[in-house]
Design an enzyme around this catalytic site. Structure first.
Site, PDB file in Angstrom:
ATOM      1  N   ASP A 173       0.848  -1.208   0.000  1.00 29.19           N
ATOM      2  CA  ASP A 173       0.000   0.000   0.000  1.00 29.19           C
ATOM      3  C   ASP A 173       0.879   1.251   0.000  1.00 29.19           C
ATOM      4  O   ASP A 173       1.683   1.458   0.913  1.00 29.19           O
ATOM      5  CB  ASP A 173      -0.908  -0.023   1.240  1.00 29.19           C
ATOM      6  CG  ASP A 173      -2.044   0.989   1.124  1.00 29.19           C
ATOM      7  OD1 ASP A 173      -1.995   1.880   0.250  1.00 29.19           O
ATOM      8  OD2 ASP A 173      -2.997   0.877   1.925  1.00 29.19           O
ATOM      9  N   SER A 222      -6.492   4.233  -1.840  1.00 27.35           N
ATOM     10  CA  SER A 222      -6.306   2.784  -1.778  1.00 27.35           C
ATOM     11  C   SER A 222      -7.557   2.003  -2.147  1.00 27.35           C
ATOM     12  O   SER A 222      -7.463   0.873  -2.628  1.00 27.35           O
ATOM     13  CB  SER A 222      -5.866   2.375  -0.373  1.00 27.35           C
ATOM     14  OG  SER A 222      -4.634   2.954  -0.063  1.00 27.35           O
ATOM     15  N   ASP A 315     -10.206  -2.180   6.374  1.00 28.59           N
ATOM     16  CA  ASP A 315      -9.713  -1.014   5.633  1.00 28.59           C
ATOM     17  C   ASP A 315      -9.746  -1.287   4.142  1.00 28.59           C
ATOM     18  O   ASP A 315     -10.103  -2.334   3.657  1.00 28.59           O
ATOM     19  CB  ASP A 315      -8.301  -0.667   6.100  1.00 28.59           C
ATOM     20  CG  ASP A 315      -7.862   0.713   5.622  1.00 28.59           C
ATOM     21  OD1 ASP A 315      -8.739   1.555   5.391  1.00 28.59           O
ATOM     22  OD2 ASP A 315      -6.664   0.935   5.476  1.00 28.59           O
ATOM     23  N   THR A 317      -7.874  -1.751   1.059  1.00 26.17           N
ATOM     24  CA  THR A 317      -7.419  -2.662   0.015  1.00 26.17           C
ATOM     25  C   THR A 317      -8.000  -4.069   0.098  1.00 26.17           C
ATOM     26  O   THR A 317      -8.399  -4.630  -0.910  1.00 26.17           O
ATOM     27  CB  THR A 317      -5.880  -2.679  -0.029  1.00 26.17           C
ATOM     28  OG1 THR A 317      -5.442  -1.322  -0.153  1.00 26.17           O
ATOM     29  CG2 THR A 317      -5.372  -3.479  -1.201  1.00 26.17           C
ATOM     30  N   GLU A 465      -1.443  -8.137   1.875  1.00 24.59           N
ATOM     31  CA  GLU A 465      -1.183  -6.700   1.791  1.00 24.59           C
ATOM     32  C   GLU A 465      -0.218  -6.196   2.851  1.00 24.59           C
ATOM     33  O   GLU A 465      -0.451  -6.343   4.049  1.00 24.59           O
ATOM     34  CB  GLU A 465      -2.505  -5.916   1.925  1.00 24.59           C
ATOM     35  CG  GLU A 465      -2.309  -4.451   1.561  1.00 24.59           C
ATOM     36  CD  GLU A 465      -3.419  -3.534   2.047  1.00 24.59           C
ATOM     37  OE1 GLU A 465      -3.496  -2.412   1.544  1.00 24.59           O
ATOM     38  OE2 GLU A 465      -4.197  -3.934   2.947  1.00 24.59           O
ATOM     39  N   HIS A 474       2.161   8.244   5.603  1.00 22.62           N
ATOM     40  CA  HIS A 474       1.296   9.390   5.893  1.00 22.62           C
ATOM     41  C   HIS A 474       1.761  10.162   7.129  1.00 22.62           C
ATOM     42  O   HIS A 474       1.542  11.365   7.216  1.00 22.62           O
ATOM     43  CB  HIS A 474      -0.158   8.933   6.069  1.00 22.62           C
ATOM     44  CG  HIS A 474      -0.894   8.801   4.777  1.00 22.62           C
ATOM     45  ND1 HIS A 474      -1.359   9.879   4.075  1.00 22.62           N
ATOM     46  CD2 HIS A 474      -1.226   7.719   4.045  1.00 22.62           C
ATOM     47  CE1 HIS A 474      -1.959   9.471   2.970  1.00 22.62           C
ATOM     48  NE2 HIS A 474      -1.881   8.167   2.920  1.00 22.62           N
ATOM     49  N   ASP A 515      -0.809  -0.058  -4.789  1.00 22.23           N
ATOM     50  CA  ASP A 515      -2.081   0.523  -5.226  1.00 22.23           C
ATOM     51  C   ASP A 515      -1.883   1.985  -5.630  1.00 22.23           C
ATOM     52  O   ASP A 515      -2.617   2.517  -6.447  1.00 22.23           O
ATOM     53  CB  ASP A 515      -3.139   0.369  -4.145  1.00 22.23           C
ATOM     54  CG  ASP A 515      -2.662   0.845  -2.785  1.00 22.23           C
ATOM     55  OD1 ASP A 515      -1.478   1.205  -2.644  1.00 22.23           O
ATOM     56  OD2 ASP A 515      -3.484   0.857  -1.865  1.00 22.23           O
ATOM     57  N   HIS A 516      -0.887   2.610  -5.074  1.00 24.95           N
ATOM     58  CA  HIS A 516      -0.525   3.978  -5.450  1.00 24.95           C
ATOM     59  C   HIS A 516       0.849   4.253  -4.861  1.00 24.95           C
ATOM     60  O   HIS A 516       1.384   3.429  -4.129  1.00 24.95           O
ATOM     61  CB  HIS A 516      -1.555   4.990  -4.923  1.00 24.95           C
ATOM     62  CG  HIS A 516      -1.676   5.004  -3.434  1.00 24.95           C
ATOM     63  ND1 HIS A 516      -0.797   5.690  -2.638  1.00 24.95           N
ATOM     64  CD2 HIS A 516      -2.531   4.376  -2.603  1.00 24.95           C
ATOM     65  CE1 HIS A 516      -1.136   5.494  -1.359  1.00 24.95           C
ATOM     66  NE2 HIS A 516      -2.179   4.694  -1.312  1.00 24.95           N
TER      67      HIS A 516
END
Lengths: 689, 689
Positions: A173, A222, A315, A317, A465, A474, A515-516
């Site tokens: 992630d 996500s 969450d 994903t 994941e 973050h 995912d990004h």
């Protein structure tokens, strides 16, 4: 700055050039079709079709005083063929007309002035559709006295052969390519410009990159990006394998941090963001859904499906309609979305390992139901510790939730283990020390899936994941983030080895991607000893060495040894991890987007990082964080986004499909191709629990 | 902060843990071998061997009061074979012993206290060597009464077949993968998550990434990384196909901006950095050199070789020993390095197109020689404008220099053309309007090389550099940087088309990569209209929309059209360029490393950007730059570095070699493999001017 009512009136009357907020994603005209124009389908992939006709009451698109056209028609046909009524085409009776309304702002000025635009909507949902014949289809929505919205859909060709029996799909992630460069720098040693060992991912025979943008914005999150990877459809931000068309409602969510408990400046034990959908169809999973490759695999082959994540498992994903609907997401793992409307039955995942017990415990949010009890009554083994995980019977389905929130980071589980005293058990007690890592969960998941698949003569699919990479990015906690990246790489290495041991390596496609990304880079080294001893912010910045002064990675030598030493020192954590996490010379690094914070380039040994804290007007420097560092004023108030393409790695049968530059939905199609999931008729197999 | 002499003494006496400065790159012991341990060679690749024995006078490595051992010995042998004296092995007479000395600082504290460590050196250089038999070789340097420094070298296997006749190698200087994502966003339109057109690079059948770190530091620069790409050897920062071993000397250069005229905060018409080598062997090209693939191609096949760059042509990437030695680099293009010592004759490049007339004009730095006259007397066509470029006879060699400094950016040549009034002609006049772009230069270069190669029955090699990407990134001028990226992509598109037209597509390998990256990302959109109208820095930051609020690229619609419009609008500059460069909603972007600056997210239409200016203590906010923007305090004083892996794209025969994760030197070996440059004996062909 104050705007007069007159100016606002002018703004509302003039053509709006706003794009911060949009009326509805992927719907530039007043008639909306979801899935929209240019959607691709796997042959036989199940989906819902949602038609909306909208009438804004005021603003730049005001229509008919907000009176919405309820007499729209929808026709569809194969390429060049005659268009027929949509219900007739799919052999359905025409669904009930739905009506609702929402509001949105045309731009930031309108928002500041609290001048929203109300929109009335008439809609129909056509559920549980499939298209079986490869080729293109034309759909035409006619409304408002002859206006049309057209959509051309394409059903992909069938596979010529089934290449893989099993698929393991790893998601890092938020894992940008730059983080892999940085992780390599921490976990592996160079001598004279040559890495003496490398990331396992560096050896992938299939290598490419994928674009992560969403359906209607160039920055994704996500939820939406996981949907693209697993359903082959770009979604709107926060959409989980469902088109959450009420963009204007979700805009308000965006004012909450996007990744609730780890977003910049949010307390790590914070509560969930409040999500209140005001529309009549705003119930969870009411949005038009698309079948994921996991669901297809189960439906078509009766295959085993497992989900592993280090995050709280509800969450983004791992889950599959709208993000932040935690209880609903968990229920969906067990029973699918059949409850809401006609959809394929879902007999439950084979295993679910992760964090987030708070969403499983009885409470007002879920009618005081214990999901642990519910799953146990459905025959699942239930565990709460690594010890219990390892004792699971490989032949039985299993649920294991190890922590109240996210599972602890690799760094805290392996290096700064005193911090586990703060980790909270599923039962709510501090000191959750018996937690597994991603590797433990993944290898046990493979054992269970493999055992059960062998008994049933099926294959298996696993989604694993590395969810905390993003959460730590973050909060600008780079050491914890890179620990998670190295743990993912170590898990891939161990997975390949374990698959060989159990004889499944030749039959298993492994895909690893993100995912990004994050705008992040290492740009030099920092002499932390020098930095600490300087008094001014300005002087502290002189501790950074760039270009040749960056030197070599000091993470691969003990603290009292020069990084230029050619000896290979073993890491206590094994191949691919640092020898030390707090060298004098650390990586000097930065982000493209960040809040106000202080930087000292040191690992946070006493606590996870919290660079900014919220006051009434936004996020500011956290006075407790990195006190020896220098101040950086940010370019973001409350969060962080990312726009870069991310890498794709593939091993095993079908790896050659994953080469070059791809778009995120392509990955679902390539997995479907390798597994031969595209079918020219409605195929269903029985699944044995 | 003040350090006492006592403390400094303690610092000097204790083991030094510094790594900001090193005594000598890639030489952790007191005996140094260049090329160092673990070097790979193409079979038959020419190289110099340099041996140094060093004796620091004081500090953590003090040896014998600085008395250096002059009686060292060097032996070499094939794998498992007997070691013999190096001169005997290569059939040379033993070279003269050289002696020199240098000083360096052990760390930043020592630098602040002006407490250098002097080092005495004894050295020998063995010139013009080749190893022809694939396999490993062992070299042992014995010194200081029995200490040894060993090096294991590997000569790569020969190619099984020649795949390509021609090679075109494009370099995007500083072009990180994130910049390609951003360039795609500006130059191409998405509808419902699908790009309606893409970068030409997105279609490359060969796709991978490469690590850019240098020989002895994890951050590289353009000189060192170009060396890795073209010679297959990692070098030290600033080394151009030569091991510039006197690290401590070059440290002082690093206090100058690394990219002199475009570095953050440096005036764009600034003079060159002063480089003064104090050592006795410090003359240009005295360092041990390695033959590049361009030189090998010329020597072995007599092939045509061209160099094109948008930078002043004496800058890093196009040149081939030590950066910043501008006059020497230019002379080298014409006559090679034969002047200094025994090396292969070099008959001059076939063409050289770029900027930087100042280094060609007579002046005190080059004995008042006009390089224009020198080249003309050697039979080169010489031109100064795009018109003259296009009129060149394709059968004759050519030199074209279009500007005093760098060629103007694509943005200034195509959009904000008034700025060309400021561009300076080679003759020193303002208003250099008759300049070519990268595409013009590259296509003309192909025509000349192809014509000449056909007449001589050889192939050709061209290096074409989008050199200004990096220079614009250093000054945070993102629009100009992305314009250069789009121009590179457009040039690749036109090159493929042109090769097909002239019948060379099947025979030409095209490789596109960067020499290094930048920590850069797009993280959202910015409502520039809203930003301008806010009064506080804090409020201006609210103009940024992330996630779903980023919206779609507003660069692909006219200024008065919403980005959600599904119409495809043509760019005046053709496929792959923006429709508008100054939409209301621009890309919100940032860097991982930057100086103090203001950000307004608007294109600079009136001048190239200059975010920070230097005062006596470093770089600060430029009060003239982006006055409407919000302030960001930086994390760097004077420059910017980069550590991320960069993408690799390949088309044509041999493209399949360029897949997956590579190290930068690998690219030279892959080009050599495609061209069959590795030879088991000393091959020379005659080259016809």
């Amino acid at each position: 700055m104050v705007y007069s009512a007159l100016l606002l009136g002018a703004l509302a009357a003039a053509p709006a050039f706003g794009q911060t907020f949009r009326r509805t994603a992927a719907c530039p005209k007043l008639g909306c079709v979801f899935p929209p124009d240019q959607t691709d389908f796997i042959a036989g992939q199940t989906f819902d079709l949602r038609i909306e006709v909208q009438a804004p009451v005021n603003g730049s698109e005001a229509y008919n005083n907000g009176q919405v056209d309820e007499n729209f028609s929808v026709k569809i046909g194969g390429e060049g063929g005659e268009l027929v009524d949509i219900a007739q085409f799919f052999g359905l009776s025409d669904p009930k007309l739905e009506k609702y309304n929402f509001t949105y702002y045309e731009d930031l000025f309108a928002e500041d002035a609290h001048a929203p635009t109300p929109v009335n909507v008439a809609a129909k949902s056509y559920r549980n559709l499939q298209l079986h014949t490869p080729g293109t289809y034309e759909l035409v929505l006619t409304y408002n006295n002859g206006d049309t919205t057209k959509a051309t859909w394409t059903v992909a060709d069938l596979a010529e052969q089934k290449k893989a029996k099993n698929v393991i799909f790893f998601v890092g992630d938020g894992m940008a390519g730059s983080m892999l460069s940085a992780a390599r720098l921490l976990g592996h040693k160079t001598i004279n410009g040559k890495y003496q060992s490398k990331l396992k991912l560096d050896e992938a025979p299939g290598y490419g990159s994928q674009m992560t943008h969403s359906l209607d914005s160039f920055i994704t999150d996500s939820a939406n990006s996981a949907s693209a990877l697993f359903s082959g459809k770009k979604m709107t931000v926060n959409g989980l394998n469902a088109y959450t068309v009420r963009f204007a409602i979700r805009f308000k969510i965006s004012k909450q941090p996007a990744d609730d408990r780890a977003s910049t400046g949010v307390s790590l034990v914070d509560s969930q963001p409040s999500l209140t959908l005001s529309s009549s169809t705003g119930k969870a999973f009411g949005d038009p859904k698309v079948e994921t490759i996991f669901e297809m695999f189960r439906r078509i082959e009766g295959g085993q499906v497992g989900i592993v994540s280090k995050a709280y498992i509800a969450d983004a994903t791992p889950a599959a309609s709208q993000r932040s609907q935690y209880t609903a997401v968990i229920e969906q793992y067990l029973t699918g979305v059949a409850g809401n409307y006609s959809w394929f039955p879902w007999e439950g995942v084979d295993l679910l390992f992760g964090g987030g017990a708070e969403n499983f415990l009885p409470g007002p949010g879920n009618n005081n139901v214990s999901q642990f009890d519910r799953w146990a009554s459905e025959g699942y083994q239930v565990g709460y510790t690594k010890t219990e995980l390892e004792a699971f019977d490989n032949a039985q389905r299993a649920l294991a939730i190890f922590t109240r929130g996210n599972i602890s980071t690799w760094l805290d589980q392996n290096i700064y283990t005193d911090l586990l005293d703060l980790a909270i058990t599923p039962q709510g007690e501090r000191g959750a020390r018996d937690q597994p890592g991603l590797k433990d969960m993944t290898l046990k998941a493979i054992d269970i899936l493999h055992t059960r698949a062998k008994e049933r003569n099926t294959g298996f699919m696993l989604m694993s994941e590395a969810a905390l990479i993003d959460k730590e990015m973050h909060v600008l906690d780079i050491d914890r983030a890179l620990g998670e990246v190295l743990e993912l790489d170590d898990t891939v290495r161990a997975t390949l080895k374990h698959l060989e041991e159990i004889g499944e390596l030749e039959d298993t496609l492994i895909v690893v991607t993100a995912d990004h990304g994050h705008g992040f880079d290492v740009f030099g080294s920092a002499d932390t000893k020098y930095l600490q001893q300087q008094e001014s912010d300005r002087a502290k910045r002189n501790a950074i060495g760039t270009y040749q002064n960056s030197g070599l990675s000091a993470y691969q030598v003990p603290q009292d040894v020069l990084a230029t030493n050619h000896t290979i020192f073993d890491s206590p954590q094994g191949e691919g991890f640092p020898v030390t996490w707090d060298p004098r010379y650390t990586i000097a690094h930065g982000w493209a987007a960040f809040p106000d914070h202080r930087e000292d380039f040191e690992v946070n040994t006493d606590h996870e990082r919290l660079p900014a804290v919220k006051n009434t007007t936004g996020y500011f420097f956290n006075p407790e964080d990195n006190q020896r560092g220098f101040a950086m004023t940010g370019n973001l108030g409350t969060g962080e986004g990312q726009g870069v393409d991310v890498p794709v790695y593939a091993f095993g049968p079908g790896h050659e499909y994953f080469r070059g530059v791809m778009n995120s939905p392509d990955l679902a199609f390539k997995v479907a191709l390798a597994l031969d999931l595209g079918k020219s008729s409605n195929v269903t197999a029985s699944y044995k629990k």
